[in-house]
Design a protein around this motif. Sequence first.
Motif, short mmCIF file in Angstrom:
data_model
loop_
_atom_site.label_atom_id
_atom_site.label_comp_id
_atom_site.label_asym_id
_atom_site.label_seq_id
_atom_site.Cartn_x
_atom_site.Cartn_y
_atom_site.Cartn_z
N ILE A 86 0.72 -1.14 0.17
CA ILE A 86 0.09 0.12 -0.06
C ILE A 86 0.89 1.22 -0.01
N ARG A 87 1.84 1.39 0.85
CA ARG A 87 2.75 2.51 0.83
C ARG A 87 3.59 2.62 -0.35
N ALA A 88 3.94 1.44 -0.87
CA ALA A 88 4.87 1.64 -2.36
C ALA A 88 3.67 2.32 -3.37
N PHE A 136 -7.33 9.43 0.60
CA PHE A 136 -6.51 10.35 0.89
C PHE A 136 -6.65 11.78 0.22
N ASP A 185 2.39 9.44 -5.44
CA ASP A 185 2.70 10.78 -4.97
C ASP A 185 3.92 11.25 -5.87
N SER A 186 4.77 10.46 -6.22
CA SER A 186 5.81 10.81 -7.21
C SER A 186 5.26 11.27 -8.61
N ASP A 198 2.63 13.49 5.74
CA ASP A 198 3.65 12.74 6.74
C ASP A 198 4.38 11.89 5.72
N LEU A 199 3.50 11.01 4.88
CA LEU A 199 4.40 10.13 3.91
C LEU A 199 5.29 10.71 2.84
N MET A 215 1.34 4.16 -2.76
CA MET A 215 1.10 5.74 -2.37
C MET A 215 2.27 6.48 -2.69
N VAL A 216 3.49 5.80 -2.58
CA VAL A 216 4.69 6.61 -3.01
C VAL A 216 4.88 6.85 -4.35
N LYS A 271 13.81 10.69 3.71
CA LYS A 271 14.70 9.65 3.59
C LYS A 271 15.55 9.37 2.41
N LEU A 272 14.88 9.90 1.46
CA LEU A 272 15.44 9.74 0.08
C LEU A 272 16.91 10.67 -0.06
N TYR A 314 -1.82 12.25 6.93
CA TYR A 314 -0.87 11.12 6.57
C TYR A 314 -0.03 11.18 5.43
N SER A 374 8.18 12.42 4.99
CA SER A 374 9.36 11.34 5.21
C SER A 374 10.00 10.61 4.05
N TRP A 375 9.27 10.47 3.15
CA TRP A 375 9.95 9.84 1.85
C TRP A 375 11.06 10.98 1.32
#
Lengths: 252, 252
Positions: free
Chosen positions: B172-174, B211, B180-181, B220-221, B176-177, B228-229, B217, B224-225
């Motif tokens: 799910i997070r993959a 979302f 988002d990208s 945040d995601l 969403m990222v 971290k990147l 969230y 955070s991404w």
Amino acid sequence: MTYCIAIKTNSHLVFASDSRTNAGPDNVNTYSKMFCWGIPGQRQFVLLSAGNLATSQSVVEKINRDIKENSEVNLFNVKYLSDAADYIGKLSLEAQNTILQAGMNAGFNAESTFIFGGQIEGDSAEIFMIYPQGNHIVCPQAAPFLQIGEIKYGKPLLDRVIHDNTSESDAIRAAMVSMDSTMRSNSTVGPPIEINSYTINSFKPGGYRVFVEDDAYLRDLRDSWAEKLLGAFAGLPELPSVSNVSRICRNR
Amino acid sequence: MTYCIAIKTNSHLVFASDSRTNAGPDNVNTYSKMFCWGIPGQRQFVLLSAGNLATSQSVVEKINRDIKENSEVNLFNVKYLSDAADYIGKLSLEAQNTILQAGMNAGFNAESTFIFGGQIEGDSAEIFMIYPQGNHIVCPQAAPFLQIGEIKYGKPLLDRVIHDNTSESDAIRAAMVSMDSTMRSNSTVGPPIEINSYTINSFKPGGYRVFVEDDAYLRDLRDSWAEKLLGAFAGLPELPSVSNVSRICRNR
């Protein structure tokens, strides 16, 4: 296909190119798409090409001939960098028109797109995208990079990493990771990867690096990036709990 | 434009869709592209759509009508999942042909592409890509995901992260990222992002999350991404030193 990148930071112009060409999926070859010219202490130029290989090669050959014959307009005598971009755009149009006048099929495409950058003494450093129509643009200020060819796979990374004040090392590694991600997702983009990093106001040839398919550093970078990407995943915020599903699902 | 993803792991089918539609850059709107049907305990289906909005809506309306009128073939009585995919392909072709027979301009495109997935009791769970021509394929084994719409920006991430045994939360997070990208690189893909995660062999409606643009969230995601990147970058192996430049540069 092709993938080429140029990045303009406050200190450097970084150029990166792959080396795979294909005329159909069963006609794949390896050609460098990076070309450089310069007069140390006075001017330096880098050209990256995408599109019709015959058009690109014709443009490069004409640039070399014009320098050799000291033509009225050539890379070693133009006054401004944008004049050089106009000159390359004109050579590209001429090469395309020569082919098109030969009366090709409707589906034939002679277009090439170029990234051209460098610096002439007394002028600022710049990178240009030269369109098949011969005109050109500079890179956007907020995202100071240009791409040609298979640009989408590798763009999100550059969007996040590249700024005016990105270090030379980060710019080069961003270009290489962007290139590697693209090679992974599209088999018509391939090594060797060539990197040329010009130090602004140095007027010396840029630092050159080349990475073949089984290059140890390229493999390290790829493995390290894959590992760090998975590590970054593990650290992402926990998902919120699910919402009420009834509003989207039609259950009997 | 549109961006939709379906991921098939050993335990879940994860579906993700954006909600932006555009008929030209000045005609932008928000429509859900995710549709679900099911009979708890017996069968569950999810459909994602990209392409001509009228064609997509016509297909969804016909699916609903056929269920309501208990037609000879409908989602609540087909025996196999691939029969359901064939049925949706047929509805899509019919919707396109109705429009095309009206005699549109040559440039008009009535095509829609769908991702369809789910599970029928006694059969395994599966995800299909349904082409505008009405035929369909399953996802590749090595990279168990399908994408429709603006697929390139978000693919490298999925290529690296998604495997058979990826956890539900990571899938799910993959997604969403990746989404988002894509939103960051292409303004015709936009929120709300809808997520539906079906637990294989549960035959219950999938867990649904939505979302909106300023969702806490999602923000945040994203932050955070990005952080971290950049952190991952800082840790990449140091570049090797430059090679001899003379072989690519023509200096006077």
